[in-house]
Motif scaffolding. Structure first.
Motif, PDB file in Angstrom:
ATOM      1  N   LEU A 269       0.835  -1.198   0.000  1.00  0.00           N
ATOM      2  CA  LEU A 269       0.000   0.000   0.000  1.00  0.00           C
ATOM      3  C   LEU A 269       0.871   1.249   0.000  1.00  0.00           C
ATOM      4  CD1 LEU A 269      -3.067   0.662   0.111  1.00  0.00           C
ATOM      5  CD2 LEU A 269      -2.799   0.948   2.582  1.00  0.00           C
ATOM      6  N   MET A 270       2.003   1.199   0.707  1.00  0.00           N
ATOM      7  CA  MET A 270       2.906   2.334   0.706  1.00  0.00           C
ATOM      8  C   MET A 270       3.455   2.600  -0.693  1.00  0.00           C
ATOM      9  SD  MET A 270       6.286   3.117   3.078  1.00  0.00           S
ATOM     10  CE  MET A 270       7.410   2.012   2.220  1.00  0.00           C
ATOM     11  N   LEU A 271       3.725   1.543  -1.434  1.00  0.00           N
ATOM     12  CA  LEU A 271       4.192   1.723  -2.808  1.00  0.00           C
ATOM     13  C   LEU A 271       3.136   2.420  -3.659  1.00  0.00           C
ATOM     14  CD1 LEU A 271       5.987  -1.670  -3.586  1.00  0.00           C
ATOM     15  CD2 LEU A 271       7.034   0.544  -3.150  1.00  0.00           C
ATOM     16  N   LEU A 272       1.874   2.018  -3.501  1.00  0.00           N
ATOM     17  CA  LEU A 272       0.793   2.652  -4.256  1.00  0.00           C
ATOM     18  C   LEU A 272       0.620   4.115  -3.851  1.00  0.00           C
ATOM     19  CD1 LEU A 272      -1.893  -0.201  -4.165  1.00  0.00           C
ATOM     20  CD2 LEU A 272      -0.428   0.452  -6.094  1.00  0.00           C
ATOM     21  N   ALA A 273       0.920   4.419  -2.590  1.00  0.00           N
ATOM     22  CA  ALA A 273       0.752   5.782  -2.088  1.00  0.00           C
ATOM     23  C   ALA A 273       1.903   6.698  -2.461  1.00  0.00           C
ATOM     24  CB  ALA A 273       0.604   5.752  -0.564  1.00  0.00           C
ATOM     25  N   THR A 274       3.038   6.135  -2.826  1.00  0.00           N
ATOM     26  CA  THR A 274       4.236   6.948  -3.053  1.00  0.00           C
ATOM     27  C   THR A 274       4.076   7.991  -4.157  1.00  0.00           C
ATOM     28  OG1 THR A 274       5.691   5.243  -2.146  1.00  0.00           O
ATOM     29  CG2 THR A 274       6.684   6.832  -3.643  1.00  0.00           C
ATOM     30  N   PRO A 275       3.451   7.688  -5.299  1.00  0.00           N
ATOM     31  CA  PRO A 275       3.257   8.743  -6.297  1.00  0.00           C
ATOM     32  C   PRO A 275       2.396   9.896  -5.782  1.00  0.00           C
ATOM     33  CG  PRO A 275       2.957   6.587  -7.295  1.00  0.00           C
ATOM     34  CD  PRO A 275       3.013   6.372  -5.806  1.00  0.00           C
ATOM     35  N   ILE A 276       1.463   9.597  -4.870  1.00  0.00           N
ATOM     36  CA  ILE A 276       0.547  10.624  -4.376  1.00  0.00           C
ATOM     37  C   ILE A 276       1.179  11.420  -3.241  1.00  0.00           C
ATOM     38  CG2 ILE A 276      -1.712  11.057  -3.338  1.00  0.00           C
ATOM     39  CD1 ILE A 276      -1.764  10.076  -6.258  1.00  0.00           C
ATOM     40  N   TYR A 277       1.636  10.762  -2.196  1.00  0.00           N
ATOM     41  CA  TYR A 277       2.131  11.475  -1.018  1.00  0.00           C
ATOM     42  C   TYR A 277       3.598  11.852  -1.103  1.00  0.00           C
ATOM     43  CZ  TYR A 277      -2.246  11.512   1.364  1.00  0.00           C
ATOM     44  OH  TYR A 277      -3.543  11.794   1.698  1.00  0.00           O
ATOM     45  N   GLY A 278       4.283  11.355  -2.130  1.00  0.00           N
ATOM     46  CA  GLY A 278       5.641  11.818  -2.365  1.00  0.00           C
ATOM     47  C   GLY A 278       5.741  12.680  -3.607  1.00  0.00           C
ATOM     48  N   GLY A 279       4.616  12.802  -4.336  1.00  0.00           N
ATOM     49  CA  GLY A 279       4.623  13.557  -5.582  1.00  0.00           C
ATOM     50  C   GLY A 279       5.499  12.908  -6.643  1.00  0.00           C
ATOM     51  N   HIS A 280       5.754  11.606  -6.510  1.00  0.00           N
ATOM     52  CA  HIS A 280       6.700  10.920  -7.381  1.00  0.00           C
ATOM     53  C   HIS A 280       6.100  10.545  -8.731  1.00  0.00           C
ATOM     54  CE1 HIS A 280      10.175  10.327  -4.756  1.00  0.00           C
ATOM     55  NE2 HIS A 280       9.325  10.146  -3.755  1.00  0.00           N
ATOM     56  N   TYR A 281       6.969  10.460  -9.706  1.00  0.00           N
ATOM     57  CA  TYR A 281       6.612   9.902 -11.010  1.00  0.00           C
ATOM     58  C   TYR A 281       6.607   8.379 -10.892  1.00  0.00           C
ATOM     59  CZ  TYR A 281       7.862  14.634 -12.359  1.00  0.00           C
ATOM     60  OH  TYR A 281       7.922  16.005 -12.432  1.00  0.00           O
ATOM     61  N   LEU A 282       5.905   7.730 -11.807  1.00  0.00           N
ATOM     62  CA  LEU A 282       5.888   6.269 -11.788  1.00  0.00           C
ATOM     63  C   LEU A 282       7.296   5.715 -11.987  1.00  0.00           C
ATOM     64  CD1 LEU A 282       4.419   3.534 -11.768  1.00  0.00           C
ATOM     65  CD2 LEU A 282       4.072   3.802 -14.239  1.00  0.00           C
ATOM     66  N   VAL A 283       8.082   6.347 -12.845  1.00  0.00           N
ATOM     67  CA  VAL A 283       9.441   5.850 -13.080  1.00  0.00           C
ATOM     68  C   VAL A 283      10.307   5.982 -11.833  1.00  0.00           C
ATOM     69  CG1 VAL A 283       9.423   6.158 -15.584  1.00  0.00           C
ATOM     70  CG2 VAL A 283      10.071   8.080 -14.116  1.00  0.00           C
ATOM     71  N   ASP A 284       9.995   6.934 -10.963  1.00  0.00           N
ATOM     72  CA  ASP A 284      10.701   7.020  -9.675  1.00  0.00           C
ATOM     73  C   ASP A 284      10.482   5.750  -8.875  1.00  0.00           C
ATOM     74  OD1 ASP A 284      11.092   9.629 -10.492  1.00  0.00           O
ATOM     75  OD2 ASP A 284       9.651  10.489  -9.080  1.00  0.00           O
ATOM     76  N   VAL A 285       9.207   5.329  -8.844  1.00  0.00           N
ATOM     77  CA  VAL A 285       8.836   4.141  -8.075  1.00  0.00           C
ATOM     78  C   VAL A 285       9.485   2.894  -8.666  1.00  0.00           C
ATOM     79  CG1 VAL A 285       6.907   2.703  -7.316  1.00  0.00           C
ATOM     80  CG2 VAL A 285       6.673   5.201  -7.349  1.00  0.00           C
ATOM     81  N   LEU A 286       9.410   2.762  -9.981  1.00  0.00           N
ATOM     82  CA  LEU A 286       9.996   1.592 -10.645  1.00  0.00           C
ATOM     83  C   LEU A 286      11.507   1.555 -10.438  1.00  0.00           C
ATOM     84  CD1 LEU A 286       7.974   1.599 -13.994  1.00  0.00           C
ATOM     85  CD2 LEU A 286       7.558   0.247 -11.924  1.00  0.00           C
ATOM     86  N   ALA A 287      12.141   2.708 -10.513  1.00  0.00           N
ATOM     87  CA  ALA A 287      13.594   2.762 -10.289  1.00  0.00           C
ATOM     88  C   ALA A 287      13.931   2.383  -8.853  1.00  0.00           C
ATOM     89  CB  ALA A 287      14.121   4.154 -10.610  1.00  0.00           C
ATOM     90  N   GLY A 288      13.103   2.829  -7.909  1.00  0.00           N
ATOM     91  CA  GLY A 288      13.330   2.473  -6.511  1.00  0.00           C
ATOM     92  C   GLY A 288      13.212   0.987  -6.268  1.00  0.00           C
ATOM     93  N   ILE A 289      12.215   0.361  -6.889  1.00  0.00           N
ATOM     94  CA  ILE A 289      12.022  -1.088  -6.746  1.00  0.00           C
ATOM     95  C   ILE A 289      13.205  -1.837  -7.350  1.00  0.00           C
ATOM     96  CG2 ILE A 289      10.585  -3.036  -7.451  1.00  0.00           C
ATOM     97  CD1 ILE A 289       8.167  -1.132  -7.284  1.00  0.00           C
ATOM     98  N   ALA A 290      13.645  -1.399  -8.535  1.00  0.00           N
ATOM     99  CA  ALA A 290      14.798  -2.039  -9.174  1.00  0.00           C
ATOM    100  C   ALA A 290      16.051  -1.881  -8.317  1.00  0.00           C
ATOM    101  CB  ALA A 290      15.023  -1.434 -10.559  1.00  0.00           C
ATOM    102  N   LEU A 291      16.210  -0.720  -7.726  1.00  0.00           N
ATOM    103  CA  LEU A 291      17.353  -0.468  -6.851  1.00  0.00           C
ATOM    104  C   LEU A 291      17.316  -1.403  -5.643  1.00  0.00           C
ATOM    105  CD1 LEU A 291      19.777   1.460  -6.686  1.00  0.00           C
ATOM    106  CD2 LEU A 291      18.342   3.018  -5.349  1.00  0.00           C
ATOM    107  N   ALA A 292      16.129  -1.593  -5.074  1.00  0.00           N
ATOM    108  CA  ALA A 292      15.978  -2.488  -3.929  1.00  0.00           C
ATOM    109  C   ALA A 292      16.315  -3.920  -4.298  1.00  0.00           C
ATOM    110  CB  ALA A 292      14.554  -2.399  -3.389  1.00  0.00           C
ATOM    111  N   ALA A 293      15.857  -4.362  -5.470  1.00  0.00           N
ATOM    112  CA  ALA A 293      16.130  -5.732  -5.906  1.00  0.00           C
ATOM    113  C   ALA A 293      17.627  -5.970  -6.041  1.00  0.00           C
ATOM    114  CB  ALA A 293      15.429  -6.004  -7.238  1.00  0.00           C
ATOM    115  N   ALA A 294      18.328  -5.019  -6.658  1.00  0.00           N
ATOM    116  CA  ALA A 294      19.782  -5.151  -6.806  1.00  0.00           C
ATOM    117  C   ALA A 294      20.468  -5.113  -5.448  1.00  0.00           C
ATOM    118  CB  ALA A 294      20.311  -4.033  -7.708  1.00  0.00           C
TER     119      ALA A 294
END
Length: 327
Positions: A269-294
């Protein structure tokens, strides 16, 4: 000392890599500070130093005198979290001060190329106040989620998994801070010039984003040269560190089996909220997830070895560092 005591740390992992990453953060901080010096307010450092000192003393006691490996590992993890929050937060300001042209227009184009309409998503959340409130609580609960994950993994004797999560969080955080200097951005609320009347049920998100923008623009234009530890803002847009931590939380909670599914759901749910409450772009979120995986893959390997003990041997020391034995 029994053979079982020698085997236990290796089977449960080591904290050495996390400590070395904290040291690397400090080196970067010193380098950026030498390039463009900032002043530091005294308030906040005394309390932080006292807390770290207390945690260090507690760790030493339960490492050397009253050996409790799980509790010592928990204390060490909390200490690492606090240290990286301080060092990484300060470093993010120093890195932002050296950033170039804003990437918002480019990030927005990438979102549209992926078929994601951020403003449409924000308007939909704004029209559902209950969901907006749920998103807000999920987004601001990042630190409680981290602590719950660490406590749960420690309580179930999954010390190696706990160490992997902490190491990955530090590694992903350091990478996010350094990358943010190459890809500076202000986020959707500022880039689209939105006001309270545009999304009335998301005013809290706008206020938080504006506070971050004040600091971000201040360090870039030179008007903010005094860093106050207790007033550090999350000024990184791309890649999203919130998203990286959310992905790490999901991994950590899955290590608990069925008992961890509530944590998985909340982190999602926090991931879904990040574009809204962080003002983030979707690519920000995807990059963050990829960074976490690595970071998780790297951390899984890094925690297997007592790096500090090997460094001590390399420089001629004969006695292993005590911190790596029982924790």
């Amino acid at each position: 000392m029994s053979a079982s005591l020698h085997r236990e740390p290796e089977s449960q992992g080591f904290d050495d890599a996390s400590w070395l990453l904290i040291g690397l953060c400090l080196l970067f901080l010193i380098a950026f500070q030498l390039a463009a010096p900032f002043a530091f307010a005294a308030n906040g450092f005394g309390g932080s130093a006292a807390m770290i000192g207390l945690l260090w003393t507690t760790d030493r006691f339960y490492t050397r005198y009253r050996v409790r490996p799980a509790f010592a590992a928990l204390v060490t993890s909390v200490m690492l979290i606090i240290l990286f929050s301080i060092v990484g937060g300060i470093l993010s300001y120093l890195v932002a001060a050296q950033g170039g042209a804003l990437w918002d227009a480019r990030l927005q184009r990438w979102d549209l190329a992926l078929g994601f309409d951020w403003l449409g998503y924000a308007r939909w959340v704004n029209e559902h106040p209950t969901l907006a409130t749920l998103y807000r609580w999920a987004y601001v609960s990042m630190i409680p989620q981290l602590l719950v994950m660490v406590l749960a993994l420690t309580a179930t004797s999954r010390l190696r998994e706990m160490r992997i999560a902490i190491c990955a969080a530090i590694l992903a955080g350091l990478a996010a801070v350094l990358l943010s200097g190459l890809t500076p951005a202000v986020g959707n609320y500022i880039h689209l010039n939105l006001g309270p009347g545009d999304l009335p049920n998301l005013q809290g998100a706008m206020v938080a984003t504006f506070a971050q923008y004040v600091d971000f623009s201040g360090v870039r234009d030179g008007s903010l040269r005094l860093i106050e530890l207790m007033r550090l803002e999350g000024i990184i847009v791309f890649p999203s560190y919130h998203s990286a931590l959310g992905a790490i939380f999901i991994w950590g909670f899955t290590q608990l089996g069925r008992a961890g599914w509530p944590g998985v759901w909340w982190a999602g749910l926090m991931l879904l909220a990040t574009p809204i409450y962080g003002g983030h772009y979707l690519v920000d979120v995807l990059a963050g997830i990829a960074l976490a995986a690595a970071a998780l893959v790297a951390a899984g390997r890094l925690v297997r070895r007592p790096w500090l003990r090997q460094v001590a041997k390399a420089v001629g020391g004969r006695t292993p560092l005590p911190a790596t034995l029982p924790t």
